[in-house]
Design an enzyme around this catalytic site. Structure first.
Site, PDB file in Angstrom:
ATOM      1  N   CYS A 172     -25.343  30.611 -30.875  1.00 56.31           N
ATOM      2  CA  CYS A 172     -25.367  29.440 -31.773  1.00 56.31           C
ATOM      3  C   CYS A 172     -23.960  29.019 -32.154  1.00 56.31           C
ATOM      4  O   CYS A 172     -23.508  27.918 -31.836  1.00 56.31           O
ATOM      5  CB  CYS A 172     -26.135  29.789 -33.044  1.00 56.31           C
ATOM      6  SG  CYS A 172     -27.807  30.295 -32.741  1.00 56.31           S
TER       7      CYS A 172
HETATM    8  N1  SAJ Z   1     -19.248  36.211 -38.007  1.00 56.81           N
HETATM    9  C1  SAJ Z   1     -18.017  36.503 -38.546  1.00 56.81           C
HETATM   10  N2  SAJ Z   1     -17.833  36.352 -39.879  1.00 56.81           N
HETATM   11  C2  SAJ Z   1     -18.846  35.907 -40.697  1.00 56.81           C
HETATM   12  C3  SAJ Z   1     -20.093  35.608 -40.120  1.00 56.81           C
HETATM   13  C4  SAJ Z   1     -20.276  35.768 -38.778  1.00 56.81           C
HETATM   14  O1  SAJ Z   1     -17.088  36.892 -37.832  1.00 56.81           O
HETATM   15  O2  SAJ Z   1     -18.626  35.809 -41.911  1.00 56.81           O
HETATM   16  C5  SAJ Z   1     -19.436  36.349 -36.559  1.00 56.81           C
HETATM   17  C6  SAJ Z   1     -20.526  37.341 -36.201  1.00 56.81           C
HETATM   18  O3  SAJ Z   1     -19.994  38.640 -36.074  1.00 56.81           O
HETATM   19  C7  SAJ Z   1     -21.019  36.803 -34.863  1.00 56.81           C
HETATM   20  C8  SAJ Z   1     -20.810  35.304 -34.995  1.00 56.81           C
HETATM   21  O4  SAJ Z   1     -19.871  35.113 -36.041  1.00 56.81           O
HETATM   22  O5  SAJ Z   1     -20.230  37.289 -33.809  1.00 56.81           O
HETATM   23  C9  SAJ Z   1     -22.083  34.538 -35.334  1.00 56.81           C
HETATM   24  O6  SAJ Z   1     -22.642  35.195 -36.438  1.00 56.81           O
HETATM   25  P1  SAJ Z   1     -23.850  34.518 -37.308  1.00 56.81           P
HETATM   26  O7  SAJ Z   1     -24.000  35.371 -38.538  1.00 56.81           O
HETATM   27  O8  SAJ Z   1     -23.606  33.098 -37.490  1.00 56.81           O
HETATM   28  O9  SAJ Z   1     -25.142  34.829 -36.432  1.00 56.81           O
HETATM   29  P2  SAJ Z   1     -25.826  33.948 -35.312  1.00 56.81           P
HETATM   30  O10 SAJ Z   1     -24.897  33.501 -34.272  1.00 56.81           O
HETATM   31  O11 SAJ Z   1     -27.019  34.728 -34.902  1.00 56.81           O
HETATM   32  O12 SAJ Z   1     -26.258  32.649 -36.107  1.00 56.81           O
HETATM   33  C10 SAJ Z   1     -27.592  32.466 -36.445  1.00 56.81           C
HETATM   34  C11 SAJ Z   1     -27.720  31.013 -36.795  1.00 56.81           C
HETATM   35  N3  SAJ Z   1     -29.110  30.700 -36.900  1.00 56.81           N
HETATM   36  C12 SAJ Z   1     -29.555  29.586 -36.298  1.00 56.81           C
HETATM   37  O13 SAJ Z   1     -28.824  28.810 -35.719  1.00 56.81           O
HETATM   38  C13 SAJ Z   1     -31.002  29.346 -36.368  1.00 56.81           C
HETATM   39  C14 SAJ Z   1     -27.012  30.720 -38.111  1.00 56.81           C
HETATM   40  O14 SAJ Z   1     -27.317  29.387 -38.548  1.00 56.81           O
HETATM   41  C15 SAJ Z   1     -27.467  31.676 -39.169  1.00 56.81           C
HETATM   42  O15 SAJ Z   1     -26.780  31.388 -40.382  1.00 56.81           O
HETATM   43  C16 SAJ Z   1     -27.128  33.094 -38.715  1.00 56.81           C
HETATM   44  O16 SAJ Z   1     -27.921  33.330 -37.533  1.00 56.81           O
HETATM   45  C17 SAJ Z   1     -27.492  34.119 -39.776  1.00 56.81           C
HETATM   46  O17 SAJ Z   1     -27.251  33.811 -40.962  1.00 56.81           O
HETATM   47  O18 SAJ Z   1     -27.890  35.220 -39.384  1.00 56.81           O
END
Ligand code: SAJ
Length: 421
Positions: free
Chosen positions: A262
C-alpha cells in the site's frame, strides 16, 4: 439478500466474499488462478484473515463457491472488483482492472450494481472501467435499463487484530445518487458504518490521501531520525514526548524504510495523476526519496558501528532480525529488509537472517533459510529490522555483542551495546 460476485479472491476479495456470504448473500468468488479456485472450493483458505473453518461453513451452507469463469457471475445482482493495481515503470498498471471489466461485460445484466474496490487514481472508475463495461454489455451506466457503478476503496489491513471489514467504515461514491444508495445498502448488511460521498473520484482520492498521509509522515520522521542522530538527540524520546500532545499530533516512527503493497505504491498513483495535469507532486516524490534511502542509511550506520570497533563491514557476520515488511506477518512485499540484505552483501558482509514468520526467502538464485536465533551470539552485529512479538529480544540482546535497533524494541533500552536508529 442478493446474489453477489466478487472478482479477485486475494487478501481483499476473499474477506469481502466471506463477510457478504456470512450476512446471508449468495456469493461466487471469481479468480483467474485455477489452483486458488480449486483450493477455495475444497475449503482451503489462501488468506490469513479467513480460516478454513469459516470457508467450509459457507461452502456447506451453499452460500459461497468459487469459479475461474466469469460466466458464473451471470446471475449476480452485485459485482465487486478486488484485483491488484500495481505500479510499474513509474506508471499505474490497470491491466487487471481492464481484464476484469472485459470478463464481466458480457455477463452484465440490467440493474446490476458494479463496485470497484481496487486502489487507483481519480477518474479510473468513470473513464476506464465504465466504457469497457458499457462496450462489453451494451448497457449504459447510471441509466434505468443499464447498470449502477460505484467506487468503494478497500481498507483491509491483513492481520489487524482490532480493525476488520465490519468495524472499518466503508466509503462509497457512485456515478449516480441511486448507485451510491444501493452500495450503501449492500455494504450496510455487513459493515457497521458506510460513508457515502459525492461520486467515484472523491472516493478514489480519499483512499490515496489516507495512504499518502502515512507515506509523507513516515518520511518526515525518517528524516528527523537522521538529523537527530547528527545532533546527538534521541529521536525516539522526541517522538514519545511530542505524542504527549493530546490533539493535533499523530506519532509515526522511523525505520529501515517502507514496505508493503500500500504505502510504497498508493502515493505513486497520486503522484502520477498530478503529473498528468502537468503538475509535480514534490511532497510525495521527496517522501519517496527519503523513505527509499533508509536501507542505505541503516547500512552506513552499521558500517560506522563496526568501524568504531576496528572492524570492517567486509567479512563481518551480520544477523538480520525480522525481514517481513511489518510486525507479526510474513509478507516480504517491498520489504526494506531485502534492500538492507542486498546492500550489506554487496559490501562483503556475511549476512544471515532470523524471522519466525519467514522460514525462507529467495535472493536472486539463492534460497535463504531463517537461521536459529541463538546465532546472534556469534554475530559481529545484530540488525533489528522488523519487531515481531514472537522474538525473545531479552534472550537475543543478552547474547549479542552489538545490536543496531531500527525499531526501538522495548528490551533494547539503556543497554550499552544496543544502538538505536
Ligand atoms: N512504517 C514506518 N513507520 C511508521 C509506520 C509504518 O516505518 O510509523 C513502515 C512499516 O514498517 C511498513 C510500511 O511503513 O514497512 C507500511 O506500514 P503500514 O503500517 O502503513 O502498513 P501497511 O502497508 O500494511 O498499510 C496498511 C494500510 N491499509 C490499507 O491501505 C487498507 C494503511 O492504510 C493502514 O493504516 C496500515 O495498514 C495499518 O495501520 O496497519
Amino acid at each position: 439478500m442478493s446474489r453477489v460476485a466478487v472478482v479477485g479472491q486475494g487478501y481483499v476479495g476473499l474477506p469481502l466474499a466471506v463477510a457478504a456470504a456470512g450476512a446471508g448473500h449468495g456469493v461466487i468468488g471469481i479468480d483467474c488462478d485455477k489452483a486458488r479456485v480449486d483450493a477455495l472450493n475444497e475449503g482451503s483458505s489462501p488468506v490469513g484473515d479467513v480460516s478454513d473453518e469459516q470457508l467450509r461453513r459457507l461452502l456447506d451452507a451453499g452460500r459461497y463457491g468459487a469459479s475461474s469463469s466469469f460466466a458464473a457471475l451471470a446471475e449476480a445482482q452485485v459485482v465487486v472488483i478486488c484485483v491488484p493495481t500495481p505500479y510499474h515503470h513509474e506508471a499505474p498498471d490497470l491491466s487487471y482492472i481492464e481484464e476484469a471489466a472485459r470478463g464481466i461485460g458480457p455477463y452484465l445484466s440490467p440493474g446490476t450494481l458494479v463496485i470497484l474496490e481496487s486502489t487507483t487514481y481519480p477518474g479510473t472508475t468513470e473513464n476506464l472501467l465504465r466504457p469497457v463495461l458499457e462496450a462489453g454489455s451494451g448497457l449504459l451506466a447510471g441509466t434505468e435499463k443499464g447498470f449502477d457503478l460505484v467506487f468503494s476503496p478497500e481498507r483491509i489491513d491483513p492481520g489487524n487484530p482490532r480493525f476488520q471489514l465490519a468495524n472499518t467504515p466503508k466509503i462509497v461514491g457512485g456515478v449516480t445518487a441511486a448507485a451510491t444508495r444501493r452500495a450503501t445498502e449492500f455494504y450496510g448488511t455487513f459493515v457497521d458504518k458506510v460513508v457515502p460521498v459525492s461520486g467515484p473520484r472523491a472516493a478514489e482520492m480519499a483512499k490515496l490521501l489516507e495512504n499518502t498521509f502515512r507515506h509523507i509522515n513516515i518520511a518526515l520522521v525518517n528524516e528527523l531520525a537522521i538529523l537527530c542522530h547528527d545532533m546527538d538527540i534521541d529521536v525516539w524520546e522526541v517522538i514519545d514526548a511530542a505524542a504527549s500532545k493530546p490533539f493535533g499530533f499523530m506519532p509515526f516512527f522511523p525505520g529501515p524504510g517502507v514496505g508493503g503493497h500500500c504505502i510504497p505504491v498508493d502515493p505513486m498513483y497520486l503522484s502520477w495523476c498530478v503529473r498528468q495535469f502537468g503538475g509535480a507532486a514534490k511532497f510525495i516524490e521527496l517522501a519517496r526519496d527519503v523513505n527509499s534511502a533508509m536501507p542505505a542509511y541503516c547500512v552506513s550506520r552499521v558500517q560506522d558501528l563496526l568501524n568504531d570497533k576496528g572492524k570492517s563491514l567486509r567479512g563481518a557476520r551480520i544477523l538480520l532480525l525480522g525481514v517481513a515488511y511489518k510486525s507479526d506477518i510474513g509478507d516480504l512485499r517491498e520489504s526494506p529488509a531485502l534492500r538492507v540484505l542486498e546492500q550489506l552483501r554487496r559490501k562483503g558482509a556475511d549476512v544471515s537472517y532470523h524471522d519466525p514468520h519467514v522460514p525462507e526467502l529467495r535472493m536472486g538464485d539463492e534460497l535463504m533459510q531463517s537461521v536459529p536465533i541463538d546465532t546472534a551470539a556469534g554475530a559481529d552485529c545484530v540488525l533489528v529490522l522488523t519487531a515481531h512479538s514472537a522474538i525473545d529480544y531479552d534472550q537475543v540482546l543478552g547474547a549479542a555483542q552489538l545490536v543496531f535497533d531500527t525499531r526501538n524494541i522495548e528490551a533494547g533500552r539503556e543497554l550499552p551495546h544496543v544502538v538505536r536508529l
